[in-house]
Design a protein around this motif. Structure first.
Motif, mmCIF file in Angstrom:
data_model
loop_
_atom_site.group_PDB
_atom_site.id
_atom_site.type_symbol
_atom_site.label_atom_id
_atom_site.label_comp_id
_atom_site.label_asym_id
_atom_site.label_seq_id
_atom_site.Cartn_x
_atom_site.Cartn_y
_atom_site.Cartn_z
ATOM 1 N N ASP A 1 -6.618 7.369 -0.514
ATOM 2 C CA ASP A 1 -5.423 6.531 -0.494
ATOM 3 C C ASP A 1 -4.990 6.183 -1.920
ATOM 4 O OD1 ASP A 1 -3.433 4.706 0.007
ATOM 5 O OD2 ASP A 1 -4.744 3.167 0.822
ATOM 6 N N ASP A 2 -5.941 5.698 -2.750
ATOM 7 C CA ASP A 2 -5.629 5.357 -4.147
ATOM 8 C C ASP A 2 -5.131 6.578 -4.913
ATOM 9 O OD1 ASP A 2 -6.567 2.735 -3.755
ATOM 10 O OD2 ASP A 2 -8.628 3.341 -4.208
ATOM 11 N N LEU A 3 -5.792 7.707 -4.701
ATOM 12 C CA LEU A 3 -5.508 8.898 -5.506
ATOM 13 C C LEU A 3 -4.089 9.399 -5.277
ATOM 14 C CD1 LEU A 3 -6.709 10.995 -7.477
ATOM 15 C CD2 LEU A 3 -7.307 12.362 -5.481
ATOM 16 N N VAL A 4 -3.698 9.567 -4.020
ATOM 17 C CA VAL A 4 -2.362 10.109 -3.766
ATOM 18 C C VAL A 4 -1.283 9.087 -4.121
ATOM 19 C CG1 VAL A 4 -3.144 11.714 -1.993
ATOM 20 C CG2 VAL A 4 -2.434 9.427 -1.322
ATOM 21 N N ARG A 5 -1.624 7.790 -4.072
ATOM 22 C CA ARG A 5 -0.643 6.766 -4.409
ATOM 23 C C ARG A 5 -0.414 6.667 -5.914
ATOM 24 N NH1 ARG A 5 -2.184 1.438 -3.940
ATOM 25 N NH2 ARG A 5 -3.815 2.135 -2.510
ATOM 26 N N THR A 6 -1.478 6.842 -6.703
ATOM 27 C CA THR A 6 -1.363 6.673 -8.151
ATOM 28 C C THR A 6 -1.155 7.973 -8.909
ATOM 29 O OG1 THR A 6 -3.780 6.776 -8.396
ATOM 30 C CG2 THR A 6 -2.785 4.593 -8.082
ATOM 31 N N ARG A 7 -1.672 9.101 -8.361
ATOM 32 C CA ARG A 7 -1.598 10.373 -9.101
ATOM 33 C C ARG A 7 -0.835 11.461 -8.371
ATOM 34 N NH1 ARG A 7 -7.612 10.946 -11.931
ATOM 35 N NH2 ARG A 7 -7.848 8.751 -12.495
ATOM 36 N N GLY A 8 -0.478 11.186 -7.117
ATOM 37 C CA GLY A 8 0.337 12.150 -6.382
ATOM 38 C C GLY A 8 -0.469 13.176 -5.611
ATOM 39 N N GLY A 9 0.227 13.876 -4.697
ATOM 40 C CA GLY A 9 -0.439 14.867 -3.860
ATOM 41 C C GLY A 9 -0.956 16.065 -4.623
ATOM 42 N N ARG B 1 -3.456 14.641 16.081
ATOM 43 C CA ARG B 1 -2.438 15.164 15.175
ATOM 44 C C ARG B 1 -3.018 16.200 14.216
ATOM 45 N NH1 ARG B 1 1.715 11.060 13.819
ATOM 46 N NH2 ARG B 1 1.399 11.670 11.648
ATOM 47 N N ALA B 2 -4.247 15.986 13.776
ATOM 48 C CA ALA B 2 -4.832 16.832 12.726
ATOM 49 C C ALA B 2 -5.145 18.235 13.212
ATOM 50 C CB ALA B 2 -6.097 16.179 12.184
ATOM 51 N N GLN B 3 -5.490 18.407 14.484
ATOM 52 C CA GLN B 3 -5.914 19.731 14.930
ATOM 53 C C GLN B 3 -4.770 20.742 14.850
ATOM 54 O OE1 GLN B 3 -7.373 19.338 18.901
ATOM 55 N NE2 GLN B 3 -5.435 18.641 19.750
ATOM 56 N N ALA B 4 -3.545 20.305 15.119
ATOM 57 C CA ALA B 4 -2.413 21.221 14.990
ATOM 58 C C ALA B 4 -2.171 21.569 13.525
ATOM 59 C CB ALA B 4 -1.159 20.590 15.593
ATOM 60 N N ALA B 5 -2.267 20.560 12.645
ATOM 61 C CA ALA B 5 -2.080 20.803 11.210
ATOM 62 C C ALA B 5 -3.187 21.704 10.661
ATOM 63 C CB ALA B 5 -2.054 19.477 10.460
ATOM 64 N N ALA B 6 -4.416 21.522 11.168
ATOM 65 C CA ALA B 6 -5.546 22.324 10.689
ATOM 66 C C ALA B 6 -5.361 23.793 11.013
ATOM 67 C CB ALA B 6 -6.845 21.799 11.292
ATOM 68 N N ARG B 7 -4.748 24.094 12.137
ATOM 69 C CA ARG B 7 -4.510 25.499 12.486
ATOM 70 C C ARG B 7 -3.531 26.144 11.514
ATOM 71 N NH1 ARG B 7 -5.007 23.509 17.854
ATOM 72 N NH2 ARG B 7 -2.776 23.106 18.023
ATOM 73 N N ARG C 1 0.814 -1.213 0.000
ATOM 74 C CA ARG C 1 0.000 0.000 0.000
ATOM 75 C C ARG C 1 0.851 1.268 0.000
ATOM 76 N NH1 ARG C 1 -5.560 -1.157 1.580
ATOM 77 N NH2 ARG C 1 -5.802 1.105 1.775
ATOM 78 N N GLY C 2 2.159 1.098 -0.061
ATOM 79 C CA GLY C 2 3.047 2.254 -0.148
ATOM 80 C C GLY C 2 3.274 2.977 1.158
ATOM 81 N N ILE C 3 2.997 2.333 2.292
ATOM 82 C CA ILE C 3 3.185 2.961 3.598
ATOM 83 C C ILE C 3 4.622 2.737 4.060
ATOM 84 C CG2 ILE C 3 2.432 3.065 6.000
ATOM 85 C CD1 ILE C 3 0.361 4.009 3.948
ATOM 86 N N ALA C 4 5.370 3.817 4.237
ATOM 87 C CA ALA C 4 6.776 3.728 4.635
ATOM 88 C C ALA C 4 6.891 3.314 6.101
ATOM 89 C CB ALA C 4 7.462 5.069 4.407
ATOM 90 N N LEU D 1 -2.753 10.030 3.355
ATOM 91 C CA LEU D 1 -2.751 11.479 3.143
ATOM 92 C C LEU D 1 -1.668 12.157 3.982
ATOM 93 C CD1 LEU D 1 -6.556 12.331 2.975
ATOM 94 C CD2 LEU D 1 -4.912 12.391 1.111
ATOM 95 N N ALA D 2 -1.500 11.713 5.215
ATOM 96 C CA ALA D 2 -0.450 12.291 6.055
ATOM 97 C C ALA D 2 0.920 12.059 5.440
ATOM 98 C CB ALA D 2 -0.515 11.693 7.453
ATOM 99 N N GLN D 3 1.141 10.866 4.901
ATOM 100 C CA GLN D 3 2.420 10.565 4.264
ATOM 101 C C GLN D 3 2.642 11.440 3.033
ATOM 102 O OE1 GLN D 3 4.219 6.432 3.997
ATOM 103 N NE2 GLN D 3 3.521 6.673 1.896
ATOM 104 N N ALA D 4 1.550 11.829 2.359
ATOM 105 C CA ALA D 4 1.637 12.682 1.170
ATOM 106 C C ALA D 4 1.692 14.170 1.520
ATOM 107 C CB ALA D 4 0.449 12.412 0.249
ATOM 108 N N GLY D 5 1.668 14.491 2.833
ATOM 109 C CA GLY D 5 1.774 15.884 3.251
ATOM 110 C C GLY D 5 0.479 16.528 3.698
ATOM 111 N N PHE D 6 -0.633 15.764 3.705
ATOM 112 C CA PHE D 6 -1.933 16.301 4.132
ATOM 113 C C PHE D 6 -2.213 15.772 5.543
ATOM 114 C CE2 PHE D 6 -1.923 15.901 -0.463
ATOM 115 C CZ PHE D 6 -2.335 17.155 -0.878
ATOM 116 N N GLU D 7 -1.682 16.461 6.539
ATOM 117 C CA GLU D 7 -1.761 15.974 7.914
ATOM 118 C C GLU D 7 -3.041 16.396 8.620
ATOM 119 O OE1 GLU D 7 1.841 17.412 9.647
ATOM 120 O OE2 GLU D 7 3.011 15.715 8.858
ATOM 121 N N GLU D 8 -3.869 17.221 7.951
ATOM 122 C CA GLU D 8 -5.087 17.751 8.578
ATOM 123 C C GLU D 8 -6.304 16.883 8.293
ATOM 124 O OE1 GLU D 8 -4.543 20.106 4.671
ATOM 125 O OE2 GLU D 8 -3.349 18.977 6.106
ATOM 126 N N ALA D 9 -6.128 15.560 8.198
ATOM 127 C CA ALA D 9 -7.234 14.657 7.874
ATOM 128 C C ALA D 9 -7.621 13.813 9.084
ATOM 129 C CB ALA D 9 -6.868 13.746 6.706
#
Length: 625
Positions: free
Chosen positions: A341-349, A244-250, A142-145, A267-275
């Motif tokens: 998950d599929d979108l960021v893995r196949t098409r990028g952030g 984790r998301a509340q700090a990123a959302a601010r 699934r591409g999870i580091a 999404l967090a791995q792709a840089g979207f930590e506010e999810a």
């Protein structure tokens, strides 16, 4: 435990608010107050003020306001009682004594938290060992580091009925059953609940493990198994990754709600930590309130398949009674049935970011759903549509928002069925066909194109910067001779909602009656019409950092700056709308032409922001009338 008003007042009095806020926000001395760029929204010019004497903070930009306790709950994200406890400890005070039952409950919860933390640690160790090889392979697929897996505390539960029970035996079977880690069936021996699963810790807002989600490795049902309700875990009040998301959302100014754990992690791995994600159920009222505490318009990014879109619509219906002015939802529909998950893995952030910049408003989602619900060929079917739309609007508790939805649905129905809008200033010529609306590629309703002569009317007020609109209105009251120069454009602002829109209309009407008005005369007439308090608030010099809102500014400079501000105010929503469309086009076809247009519009938007920034007063002396 009894937290009396007197106790809370004493706590506030012993807490130096500026010292508390300065721990995370850089403050500058401003007379008897402190000021800073607001930590609740992005801004360049400081509009956030802290007053130690009065014990409150206030942002003149976004309206954030509160005391020390509110700071801990809104900015730090702590529950009320935890916020109080932390402030009490810092102030050297003691919490009121608990009754015996409450003390026993607190001690019990402490033991449960420790048990859950040890369980999470044990699962993580299993993932890294020989037993976790298959689970690690699933994560790689699934591409999870590995770093991401460690960050989220992922683990593995061996396919055994007693290994966890044995590892945590010091807590006793009764506590492990209460924590949801063991299953007790009648009088039989308790056994491990999670077996042969990838383990995902669920944390509370303070980052403590309170439950688990387990994904099956290989075949089997259910695919996901969650912890049961426990003294620590209330599924309907919890959002996965909230801590984790509340700090990123601010930082980003937005919060995303997706369907599942793996979507959040990817999404967090792709840089979207506010999810965040609900826990296998539809969004509840409590979860929606949590989202609204972090953003006025949360973005729902549910899967693009039928089930995901039905879940999004259920959330839309559930949110309706809770809507308030400025508080809504927006929807991001993913292409081709993909999940995030599929979108960021196949098409990028980048592809996901493009979708986030062009979300579908709640009203569009509701309209689209009802129009597609059944055929609209007969008068009875069309009447049914109107009844369904009216029922949705009537479910809204706030009277102003309800009125706006009723008016919006009525206008859309008229345009959709070719009857034209019911407005005296947009009547079609006798015998001319009424303009019809249409749906775009996503199925969203688009209003009919306005005639060329209606440019000013088409501007509307929906996309206006509210802070800039307030400043312009204050400037017009101080310099009423400028109203006549911009009458056609300013006439479009009559449609703004709330007290601000009514005041716009009143100012314009006053100027239409008498072109020789001065500021004092305008204020006198507005006061007779009941707008004295609103106008007075607008004219407070410390709230709006522009020359044309100040009492003793240079007259020529103030007029020039006001004209420039009006030009920027009118241009902004047009550029923003075009940029949103260009971004959506880029996500659809990825053509070079779409990319070029998006870049050009982004630069245009930056130019407008720079023009506005140049108008703002920055020196300390500029804030004194």
């Amino acid at each position: 435990m009894s937290l009396t008003p007197a106790f809370l007042d004493e706590l506030r009095a012993r807490t130096l608010l500026s010292g508390l806020i300065a721990k995370t926000t850089k403050l500058q001395k401003a007379g008897r107050e402190f000021r800073a760029c607001c930590p609740f929204h992005n801004e360049r010019t400081p509009s956030f003020y802290v007053n130690d004497d009065k014990g409150f903070y206030h942002c003149f930009g976004c309206g954030a306001h509160g005391d020390a306790i509110r700071w801990m709950t809104d900015q730090r994200g702590l529950p009320f009682i935890d916020a109080v406890k932390e402030l009490v400890a810092a102030a050297g005070m003691e919490m009121p004594e608990q009754d015996r039952r409450s003390a026993e409950k607190a001690e019990r919860a402490k033991g449960l938290h420790e048990a859950m933390a040890d369980a999470a640690k044990w699962f993580a160790e299993r993932l890294g060992g020989i037993e976790g090889a298959e689970a690690r392979a699933v994560l790689r697929k699934r591409g999870i580091a590995e770093e991401t897996a460690r960050s989220f505390g992922l683990g593995f539960a061996p396919d055994s009925r007693g290994k966890l029970k044995e590892a945590l035996k010091s807590y006793g079977d009764a506590m492990l059953v209460e924590a949801g880690m063991l299953i007790q069936v009648e009088e039989k021996e308790p056994y491990d609940r999670f077996r042969g699963r990838l383990m995902i810790p669920i944390r509370d807002v303070r980052g403590r493990v309170i439950a688990f989600g387990g994904r099956i490795i290989g075949g089997g049902e259910p695919k996901y198994l969650n912890s049961p309700e426990t003294p620590l875990f209330d599924k309907g009040r919890t959002l996965y990754n909230l801590d984790r998301a509340q700090a990123a959302a601010r930082k980003t100014g937005r919060i995303l709600a997706v369907e599942g754990y793996m979507d959040v992690i990817a999404l967090a791995q792709a840089g979207f930590e506010e999810a965040v994600a609900p826990l296998g159920t539809a969004l509840t009222e409590h979860q929606l309130e949590r989202l609204w505490r972090m953003a006025d318009v949360p973005l729902l990014c549910f899967d693009g398949d039928s089930a995901g879109q039905k879940a999004a619509l259920r959330a839309a219906h559930r949110a309706l009674p809770m809507l308030q002015p400025g508080r809504s939802l927006a929807f991001v529909t993913l292409p081709d049935g993909l999940d995030p998950d599929d979108l960021v893995r196949t098409r990028g952030g980048g592809a996901f970011e493009a979708l986030l910049k062009a979300p579908q408003p709640l009203v569009d989602r509701l309209w689209q759903s009802e129009v597609a619900a059944e055929p609209l060929d007969t008068p009875e079917q069309r009447a049914g549509l109107k009844r369904r739309l009216a029922t949705l609007a009537e479910s809204i508790a706030d009277a102003n928002v309800k009125h706006e939805y009723l008016a919006e649905f009525r206008a859309r129905a008229d345009a959709h069925f070719g009857r034209g809008p019911r407005s005296f200033d947009a009547r079609p010529q006798r015998g001319a066909p009424a303009p019809r609306g249409k749906r775009d590629r996503r199925g969203n309703w688009q209003p009919p194109e306005p005639p060329p002569s209606a440019t000013a009317r088409s501007l509307g007020a929906a996309g206006l910067d509210p802070i800039l609109a307030r400043a312009v209105l204050a400037g017009l009251i101080r310099h009423p001779a400028e109203i006549a120069r911009h009458m056609e454009v300013l006439g479009s602002l009559r449609s703004a909602s709330g007290a601000l829109g009514k005041l716009f209309e009143a100012v314009i009407d006053v100027a239409l009656e008498d072109r020789q008005l001065d500021s004092g005369k305008v204020l006198t007439i507005l006061a007779r019409s009941g707008f004295d308090s609103v106008a007075s608030d607008l004219l407070r010099a410390d709230t709006l950092p522009f020359s044309f809102t100040r009492n003793q500014a240079d007259e020529a400079k103030a007029r020039d700056d006001l004209n420039e501000a009006i030009a920027v105010m009118v241009a902004q929503p047009v550029v923003d709308a075009a940029l949103a469309e260009a971004t959506a086009a880029l996500s659809r076809d990825g053509s070079e032409a779409a990319f070029t247009r998006q870049v050009a519009l982004s630069r245009k938007r930056q130019e407008l922001q720079a023009r506005l920034a140049n108008l703002m007063l920055a020196d300390e002396d500029d804030f004194d009338d």
